[in-house]
Design a protein around this motif. Structure first.
Motif, PDB file in Angstrom:
ATOM      1  N   LEU A   1      11.555   1.378 -49.294  1.00 32.33           N
ATOM      2  CA  LEU A   1      11.662   2.278 -48.155  1.00 32.33           C
ATOM      3  C   LEU A   1      12.910   3.136 -48.247  1.00 32.33           C
ATOM      4  N   THR A   2      12.791   4.358 -47.740  1.00 32.85           N
ATOM      5  CA  THR A   2      13.954   5.224 -47.590  1.00 32.85           C
ATOM      6  C   THR A   2      14.216   5.386 -46.101  1.00 32.85           C
ATOM      7  N   THR A   3      15.470   5.522 -45.747  1.00 35.25           N
ATOM      8  CA  THR A   3      15.830   5.744 -44.352  1.00 35.25           C
ATOM      9  C   THR A   3      17.250   6.277 -44.277  1.00 35.25           C
ATOM     10  N   HIS A   4      17.509   7.076 -43.232  1.00 37.75           N
ATOM     11  CA  HIS A   4      18.872   7.485 -42.920  1.00 37.75           C
ATOM     12  C   HIS A   4      19.468   6.591 -41.839  1.00 37.75           C
ATOM     13  N   GLN A   5      18.663   5.660 -41.332  1.00 39.81           N
ATOM     14  CA  GLN A   5      19.119   4.752 -40.281  1.00 39.81           C
ATOM     15  C   GLN A   5      19.652   3.475 -40.936  1.00 39.81           C
ATOM     16  N   MET A   6      20.981   3.406 -41.073  1.00 39.63           N
ATOM     17  CA  MET A   6      21.591   2.284 -41.786  1.00 39.63           C
ATOM     18  C   MET A   6      21.291   0.945 -41.127  1.00 39.63           C
ATOM     19  N   GLU A   7      21.179   0.956 -39.792  1.00 37.71           N
ATOM     20  CA  GLU A   7      20.904  -0.304 -39.102  1.00 37.71           C
ATOM     21  C   GLU A   7      19.505  -0.817 -39.441  1.00 37.71           C
ATOM     22  N   VAL A   8      18.555   0.092 -39.684  1.00 38.80           N
ATOM     23  CA  VAL A   8      17.201  -0.310 -40.092  1.00 38.80           C
ATOM     24  C   VAL A   8      17.252  -0.937 -41.483  1.00 38.80           C
ATOM     25  N   ALA A   9      17.958  -0.287 -42.396  1.00 36.75           N
ATOM     26  CA  ALA A   9      18.098  -0.834 -43.752  1.00 36.75           C
ATOM     27  C   ALA A   9      18.788  -2.191 -43.734  1.00 36.75           C
ATOM     28  N   GLU A  10      19.809  -2.315 -42.886  1.00 37.78           N
ATOM     29  CA  GLU A  10      20.545  -3.582 -42.832  1.00 37.78           C
ATOM     30  C   GLU A  10      19.676  -4.707 -42.288  1.00 37.78           C
ATOM     31  N   ARG A  11      18.803  -4.389 -41.333  1.00 39.61           N
ATOM     32  CA  ARG A  11      17.926  -5.422 -40.772  1.00 39.61           C
ATOM     33  C   ARG A  11      16.816  -5.825 -41.738  1.00 39.61           C
ATOM     34  N   LEU A  12      16.274  -4.869 -42.488  1.00 40.57           N
ATOM     35  CA  LEU A  12      15.057  -5.126 -43.252  1.00 40.57           C
ATOM     36  C   LEU A  12      15.288  -5.454 -44.723  1.00 40.57           C
ATOM     37  N   ALA A  13      16.284  -4.838 -45.333  1.00 42.69           N
ATOM     38  CA  ALA A  13      16.390  -4.882 -46.796  1.00 42.69           C
ATOM     39  C   ALA A  13      16.896  -6.211 -47.314  1.00 42.69           C
ATOM     40  N   SER A  14      16.298  -6.649 -48.409  1.00 39.42           N
ATOM     41  CA  SER A  14      16.859  -7.769 -49.177  1.00 39.42           C
ATOM     42  C   SER A  14      17.603  -7.238 -50.401  1.00 39.42           C
ATOM     43  N   ARG A  15      17.323  -5.970 -50.735  1.00 39.94           N
ATOM     44  CA  ARG A  15      17.997  -5.315 -51.854  1.00 39.94           C
ATOM     45  C   ARG A  15      18.311  -3.876 -51.455  1.00 39.94           C
ATOM     46  N   VAL A  16      19.423  -3.356 -51.955  1.00 43.16           N
ATOM     47  CA  VAL A  16      19.846  -2.002 -51.606  1.00 43.16           C
ATOM     48  C   VAL A  16      20.144  -1.227 -52.885  1.00 43.16           C
ATOM     49  N   ALA A  17      19.535  -0.046 -52.998  1.00 46.74           N
ATOM     50  CA  ALA A  17      19.857   0.885 -54.077  1.00 46.74           C
ATOM     51  C   ALA A  17      20.329   2.181 -53.424  1.00 46.74           C
TER      52      ALA A  17
ATOM     53  N   ASP B   1       8.589   6.307 -46.647  1.00 45.41           N
ATOM     54  CA  ASP B   1       9.628   7.330 -46.554  1.00 45.41           C
ATOM     55  C   ASP B   1       9.932   7.579 -45.078  1.00 45.41           C
ATOM     56  N   GLU B   2      11.096   7.108 -44.618  1.00 44.12           N
ATOM     57  CA  GLU B   2      11.522   7.243 -43.218  1.00 44.12           C
ATOM     58  C   GLU B   2      10.448   6.709 -42.256  1.00 44.12           C
ATOM     59  N   PRO B   3      10.069   5.436 -42.380  1.00 44.84           N
ATOM     60  CA  PRO B   3       8.933   4.938 -41.581  1.00 44.84           C
ATOM     61  C   PRO B   3       9.182   4.880 -40.078  1.00 44.84           C
ATOM     62  N   THR B   4      10.441   4.727 -39.629  1.00 43.72           N
ATOM     63  CA  THR B   4      10.700   4.604 -38.189  1.00 43.72           C
ATOM     64  C   THR B   4      11.195   5.899 -37.565  1.00 43.72           C
ATOM     65  N   LEU B   5      11.202   6.980 -38.324  1.00 44.19           N
ATOM     66  CA  LEU B   5      11.713   8.260 -37.820  1.00 44.19           C
ATOM     67  C   LEU B   5      10.876   8.740 -36.631  1.00 44.19           C
ATOM     68  N   GLY B   6      11.546   9.024 -35.512  1.00 47.98           N
ATOM     69  CA  GLY B   6      10.867   9.572 -34.343  1.00 47.98           C
ATOM     70  C   GLY B   6      10.148   8.566 -33.477  1.00 47.98           C
TER      71      GLY B   6
ATOM     72  N   ALA C   1       9.156   1.182 -33.030  1.00 44.79           N
ATOM     73  CA  ALA C   1       9.987   0.895 -34.202  1.00 44.79           C
ATOM     74  C   ALA C   1      10.069  -0.602 -34.453  1.00 44.79           C
ATOM     75  N   GLU C   2      10.237  -1.376 -33.394  1.00 39.98           N
ATOM     76  CA  GLU C   2      10.314  -2.835 -33.540  1.00 39.98           C
ATOM     77  C   GLU C   2       8.991  -3.397 -34.063  1.00 39.98           C
ATOM     78  N   ALA C   3       7.877  -2.866 -33.578  1.00 36.87           N
ATOM     79  CA  ALA C   3       6.564  -3.336 -34.048  1.00 36.87           C
ATOM     80  C   ALA C   3       6.387  -3.025 -35.531  1.00 36.87           C
ATOM     81  N   LEU C   4       6.833  -1.846 -35.947  1.00 38.14           N
ATOM     82  CA  LEU C   4       6.710  -1.452 -37.352  1.00 38.14           C
ATOM     83  C   LEU C   4       7.608  -2.310 -38.239  1.00 38.14           C
ATOM     84  N   GLU C   5       8.829  -2.556 -37.776  1.00 38.59           N
ATOM     85  CA  GLU C   5       9.739  -3.407 -38.540  1.00 38.59           C
ATOM     86  C   GLU C   5       9.169  -4.824 -38.690  1.00 38.59           C
ATOM     87  N   ALA C   6       8.544  -5.319 -37.642  1.00 37.69           N
ATOM     88  CA  ALA C   6       7.933  -6.651 -37.708  1.00 37.69           C
ATOM     89  C   ALA C   6       6.818  -6.681 -38.750  1.00 37.69           C
TER      90      ALA C   6
END
Length: 303
Positions: free
Chosen positions: A190-206, A160-165, A171-176
């Protein structure tokens, strides 16, 4: 597989009843990063907390790898990082926190020590292994909470919002780490309000909108559905006359042109109209996840 089937949740006060989730169904498969997106109050965190067993649904069913909520094996199937429930002991060191979590989850002492050492090294926390957790910076705490969530090496991880703050390096280390886990076959929700994070990481979007799933598709398929026929043309010289019949805009220098076409064949008409002007560059502008999200959450949509 995580399976959420027709889950409903409402909160009732003396004055009214607020329906948070309405017949929400969702699946997360091994090796998949599913981004669960929604505006504030859409039900994202409630969904995560229901899967974690922290909130009971009013109706519906949740299972992970065939185990349903309430069975002893259920809790071993996932790890979770929830911002309001980090599960860290402030007076213990990072090493002690991770060892404790691993041993509670059934690891031997030696295996727990090795797993804790591996995670602290991977996340750049080894130098702080013996410091009291309460003395760590916010970024370090976030990384330690993430390590704690995956300490027992579960097949599914809820974030839930893993890269917040986090700063950019953290953030890059966590995304890796998230990518690495997905590549190893773990399912990630994962949930996030950061669309760029979702776009980089997600293979599926709900996408949740007003307590309902508005869309649930592979990211590539969703992006293709909202593909635009918009092109950016960079000219070597200013376009002095407005000669284009299709919708377009020019920047202040009149050398950068954005054109919206009704169908792909109009690209040839565009090139013909611009023929006297030397063209330096032309590219098709892709829809981004942020634009798609705003479109789908304006009003109820079902795709």
């Amino acid at each position: 597989m995580i399976q959420v089937e027709s889950v409903e949740k409402a909160y009732t006060s003396r004055k009214n009843t607020v329906r948070v989730l309405e017949r929400v169904s969702l699946e997360v498969r091994p090796g998949e990063v599913c981004a669960l997106l929604g505006r504030n109050g859409s039900g994202k965190t409630t969904t995560i907390r229901i899967i974690c067993g922290l909130v009971l649904p009013d109706a519906g069913r949740v299972s992970i790898n065939g185990y349903t909520l309430g069975e002893p094996e259920y809790m071993a199937q996932f790890g979770a990082l929830i911002d309001t429930n980090r599960g860290l002991y402030p007076r213990l060191s990072p090493l002690e926190n991770l060892q404790y979590t691993c041993m509670v989850r059934g690891m031997s002492r030696q295996a727990a020590v090795e797993r804790a050492k591996h995670l602290l090294e991977e996340l750049g926390l080894w130098d702080k292994r013996n410091a009291p957790t309460q003395t760590l910076s916010k970024g370090m705490l976030s990384k330690l909470a993430f390590a704690n969530a995956i300490a027992h090496d579960p097949p599914f991880v809820l974030l839930d919002e893993p890269t917040l703050g986090l700063d950019i390096d953290a953030a890059e280390a966590l995304e890796a780490q998230i990518r690495q886990m997905a590549q190893s076959g773990k399912g990630i929700l994962l949930t996030t309000h950061q669309m760029e994070v979702a776009e980089r990481l997600a293979s599926r979007v709900a996408i949740l909108s007003k307590g309902r799933i508005a869309v649930d598709r592979p990211k590539s398929e969703l992006m293709a559905m909202f593909a635009r026929q918009t092109y950016r043309v960079v000219l070597a010289e200013p376009l002095l006359e407005d000669i284009l019949p299709m919708a377009h805009s020019l920047d202040e220098t009149r050398t950068v042109l954005e054109v919206s076409l009704e169908h792909p064949r109009q690209i040839y008409e565009l090139m013909d109209k611009l023929r006297p002007a030397p063209i330096k560059h032309i590219e098709r502008l892709e829809a981004d996840l942020g634009e798609i999200f705003k479109t789908l959450t304006k009003e109820p949509h079902h795709v």
